[in-house]
Design a protein around this motif. Structure first.
Motif, PDB file in Angstrom:
ATOM      1  N   ARG A  24       0.843  -1.196   0.000  1.00 53.06           N
ATOM      2  CA  ARG A  24       0.000   0.000   0.000  1.00 53.06           C
ATOM      3  C   ARG A  24       0.878   1.247   0.000  1.00 53.06           C
ATOM      4  NH1 ARG A  24      -2.152  -2.839   4.858  1.00 53.06           N
ATOM      5  NH2 ARG A  24      -3.787  -4.256   4.173  1.00 53.06           N
ATOM      6  N   ALA A  51     -10.832  -0.410   7.348  1.00 51.41           N
ATOM      7  CA  ALA A  51     -11.858   0.000   6.398  1.00 51.41           C
ATOM      8  C   ALA A  51     -12.006   1.507   6.319  1.00 51.41           C
ATOM      9  CB  ALA A  51     -13.194  -0.642   6.774  1.00 51.41           C
ATOM     10  N   LYS A  54      -7.823   6.540   5.501  1.00 44.55           N
ATOM     11  CA  LYS A  54      -7.710   7.510   4.418  1.00 44.55           C
ATOM     12  C   LYS A  54      -6.234   7.737   4.117  1.00 44.55           C
ATOM     13  CE  LYS A  54     -11.944  10.049   5.620  1.00 44.55           C
ATOM     14  NZ  LYS A  54     -12.500  11.386   5.988  1.00 44.55           N
ATOM     15  N   TRP A  57      -3.327   4.272  -0.890  1.00 48.69           N
ATOM     16  CA  TRP A  57      -3.650   3.656  -2.178  1.00 48.69           C
ATOM     17  C   TRP A  57      -3.298   2.181  -2.059  1.00 48.69           C
ATOM     18  CZ3 TRP A  57      -1.502   5.414  -7.627  1.00 48.69           C
ATOM     19  CH2 TRP A  57      -2.176   4.710  -8.625  1.00 48.69           C
ATOM     20  N   ARG A 125      -9.209  -5.693  -4.823  1.00 46.54           N
ATOM     21  CA  ARG A 125      -9.979  -4.492  -4.517  1.00 46.54           C
ATOM     22  C   ARG A 125      -8.996  -3.312  -4.501  1.00 46.54           C
ATOM     23  NH1 ARG A 125     -14.629  -4.096  -1.367  1.00 46.54           N
ATOM     24  NH2 ARG A 125     -14.129  -6.097  -0.369  1.00 46.54           N
ATOM     25  N   ARG A 127      -8.394   0.497  -3.385  1.00 45.80           N
ATOM     26  CA  ARG A 127      -8.850   1.605  -2.529  1.00 45.80           C
ATOM     27  C   ARG A 127      -7.908   2.786  -2.757  1.00 45.80           C
ATOM     28  NH1 ARG A 127      -8.144   0.705   2.867  1.00 45.80           N
ATOM     29  NH2 ARG A 127      -6.702  -1.025   2.510  1.00 45.80           N
ATOM     30  N   ARG A 129      -7.620   6.480  -1.983  1.00 46.62           N
ATOM     31  CA  ARG A 129      -8.215   7.480  -1.088  1.00 46.62           C
ATOM     32  C   ARG A 129      -7.199   8.578  -0.771  1.00 46.62           C
ATOM     33  NH1 ARG A 129     -10.874   3.413   3.445  1.00 46.62           N
ATOM     34  NH2 ARG A 129     -12.321   2.296   2.055  1.00 46.62           N
ATOM     35  N   GLU A 171     -14.966   0.753  -5.038  1.00 45.44           N
ATOM     36  CA  GLU A 171     -14.064  -0.139  -4.300  1.00 45.44           C
ATOM     37  C   GLU A 171     -14.604  -1.572  -4.262  1.00 45.44           C
ATOM     38  OE1 GLU A 171     -13.166   1.588  -0.490  1.00 45.44           O
ATOM     39  OE2 GLU A 171     -12.148   3.318  -1.365  1.00 45.44           O
TER      40      GLU A 171
END
Length: 598
Positions: A24, A51, A54, A57, A125, A127, A129, A171
């Protein structure tokens, strides 16, 4: 929130990012290293995998049970492989494009990710953000057929991708059946096909970095250590101006709950000197040449007056320090600071470091621009400042905020400024100026020895007053201020090792400062000790201690600024130039010669 500093840097000498062990992207600033974080979960106080996280990525494999990471050989291009229980697997390639095109270096404000299915039927998935305003505001977005536009405070960034846009926006988990390409950068559309363009960027970036590494004069031993450190030091240079930042992050505490959280995303004259010194030993002259351009701008801008200890990457003099409340900090241990109050400080060692960086240009015929009489005359103004302040109080290299002393290290750096100016004058055939500067150097040398030597304890003090132990005194050897055989140096080294060494690690000092007693060791001080052990004949001790320090590295092969002597846990900003410099210098010094393979 990231729970440790086991992070992998990527970058292109314009922007940089840190990728965690789960692949990430948890830290990245735009439009350059000292900008606002678009990915900030490193300092958010929330785990990047949660979850509600913020500033992250993430490209997560559903049911992932195993992850492996490695850089492409001799590059800062990261490959992360995720595998689930059924053997389904994906490979994620992270990089920032950097290569020469049309006689210019292409280094966009952009992050590229490539996802390849490598086994079975993997499902992922995404994400994405980003954050704005140092975590204080949500980021709005609009979506097109092949892109998503994110609205930041001052500009927008665009994600161009061949992945299904709806899956990214919502997402959703989806199956990866062919390579997916993600380009997050300027709010501009691609004029060519995305996939072939990114594949070409990946190829050209790989070639560019491997060619740069091929030009390094690496030692026979510990080549992987040296190469990874050199690449990462290169990432710390803002290539547009030549500035070299001390680290890629801000506000990672020096130890747990310390409040010693500083912004290191600026160019310290001192740190940059050590960086170019190390890279010079490997023949990486491009970093030196770019930095000297930056330094000449700083010196000319000072108009013969005081030079600050640090500046912004564009040469900004004013770096006001503030606290950003929108981010809780690393592991929730704030404050998060932006800017650095040290720009207001007086630190006399900077004058020596300016001359030490420049003096090579009078001797090195490989440089595109060698220095001449005009450059020497400009440097003499720096020497004059060094002469004027060599016996005056300053904040010292550790940047004490509430008190000043005449620091032995600073005075010795002022001596080095005059001593090296004498060398440059000899080179230019200016005997009168050589004698002038040598006379000043001799007088400073005598003053330092007289004022810092303590008859009672038979050692040098870190300050002209009192009798303080400080690891910076080890550097008197590297500066050639004292020789390895000098009894005063040997006695001081013994006192430093006895008083400041904690197992493998060396403290900077053991007295209280603005924040109380320091609890963490400073990694570069241990590397200074290793160099001194070797040069005073304790070769095996030096090699053993070096190997112990290498065992402390992250899986990326890097070190932060500080370490807990009791637990071995890394703290402080990461990756930190001082620590990388230490690994290079020690490897070059301790390595067996290349002739050993014959």
């Amino acid at each position: 929130m990231t729970t440790n500093l086991d992070l992998w840097p990527i970058g292109n000498c314009q922007v940089s990012g840190l990728v965690d062990r789960a692949g990430r992207l948890v830290w990245a600033c735009l439009p350059r290293v000292d900008g606002e974080p678009v990915f900030s979960s490193l300092l958010s106080g929330v785990e990047a995998g949660d979850a509600e996280a913020k500033g992250v990525w993430a490209i997560d494999l559903e049911g992932c049970v195993k992850s492996d990471q490695a850089y492409l050989r001799n590059t800062p291009i990261l490959v992360t492989r995720h595998e689930d229980e059924q053997g389904n697997a994906v490979e994620i390639i992270d990089f920032c494009p950097r290569f020469t095109s049309n006689e210019r270096v292409y280094r966009p404000v952009a992050f590229v990710r490539v996802v390849r299915p490598v086994a079975g039927s993997p499902r992922i998935r995404v994400r994405l953000r980003p954050t704005r305003g140092w975590g204080n505001g949500d980021v709005d977005h609009t979506a097109g057929s092949h892109h998503i536009r994110y609205i930041l405070d001052r500009e927008a960034v665009r994600l161009s991708t061949n992945a299904p846009i709806g899956y990214i926006v919502e997402e959703r988990v989806f199956r990866v059946e062919h390579p997916l390409y993600f380009f997050l950068g300027p709010d501009e559309s691609f004029s060519t096909g995305l996939a072939p363009a990114i594949e070409r960027m990946l190829h050209d970036t790989t070639v560019e970095w491997q060619a740069w590494v091929r030009g390094l004069a690496t030692p026979f031993e510990w080549q992987d250590v040296v190469i990874r450190s050199a690449i990462t030091l290169k990432l710390c240079q803002h290539e547009e101006t030549g500035a070299i930042v001390a680290a890629l992050t801000t506000s990672i505490p020096e130890h747990e709950d310390s409040g010693r959280n500083w912004d290191y995303r600026y160019c310290w004259i001192r740190d940059a000197y050590y960086t170019v010194q190390a890279l010079n030993r490997l023949g990486a002259l491009d970093v030196l040449e770019s930095y000297l351009t930056y330094l000449r701008n700083i010196v000319e801008g000072s108009r013969g007056g005081h030079i600050q200890p640090l500046y912004g990457v564009l040469g900004e003099a004013k770096l006001e320090e503030r606290i950003e409340e929108g981010l809780a900090g690393y592991r929730g241990q704030g404050p998060v600071r932006v800017g650095n109050q040290a720009y207001e400080q007086v630190q006399h060692d900077a004058y020596g470091q300016i001359v030490l960086c420049n003096v090579q240009a009078f001797f090195d015929s490989r440089l595109f621009r060698m220095a001449g009489v005009e450059d020497f005359t400009a440097l003499e103004a720096i020497g004059d400042l060094a002469w004027e302040v060599h016996d005056k109080p300053d904040a010292g290299l550790w940047e004490l905020r509430t008190r000043q002393s005449v620091h032995t290290y600073s005075a010795a750096m002022c001596w080095a400024a005059c001593d090296r100016l004498a060398n440059a004058a000899h080179r230019l055939g200016l005997p009168d100026r050589a004698n002038f500067w040598q006379d000043r150097a001799d007088k400073i040398h005598a003053t330092v020895v007289d004022m810092a030597w303590r008859t009672e304890t038979q050692r040098l003090s870190a300050t002209f007053d009192g009798d303080r132990l400080d690891a910076s005194l080890i550097q008197l050897l590297d500066l050639r201020f004292l020789s390895p055989q000098d009894r005063r140096y040997r006695a001081t080294l013994y006192a430093l090792e006895t008083g400041l060494r904690r197992g493998t690690d060396m403290l900077r000092y053991d007295s209280e400062d603005d924040f109380g007693l320091p609890k963490s060791a400073f990694n570069v001080c241990t590397f200074w000790l290793i160099e001194a052990l070797y040069q005073t004949g304790r070769t095996e001790d030096a090699r053993r201690l070096f190997e112990e320090m290498l065992a402390r590295r992250t899986t990326a092969g890097l070190l932060s600024e500080d370490i807990d002597p009791a637990t071995g846990e890394l703290w402080g900003n990461y990756p930190q130039t001082y620590s990388l410099v230490g690994m290079i210098n020690c490897a070059v010094l301790l390595s067996k010669p290349w002739a050993a393979i014959r």
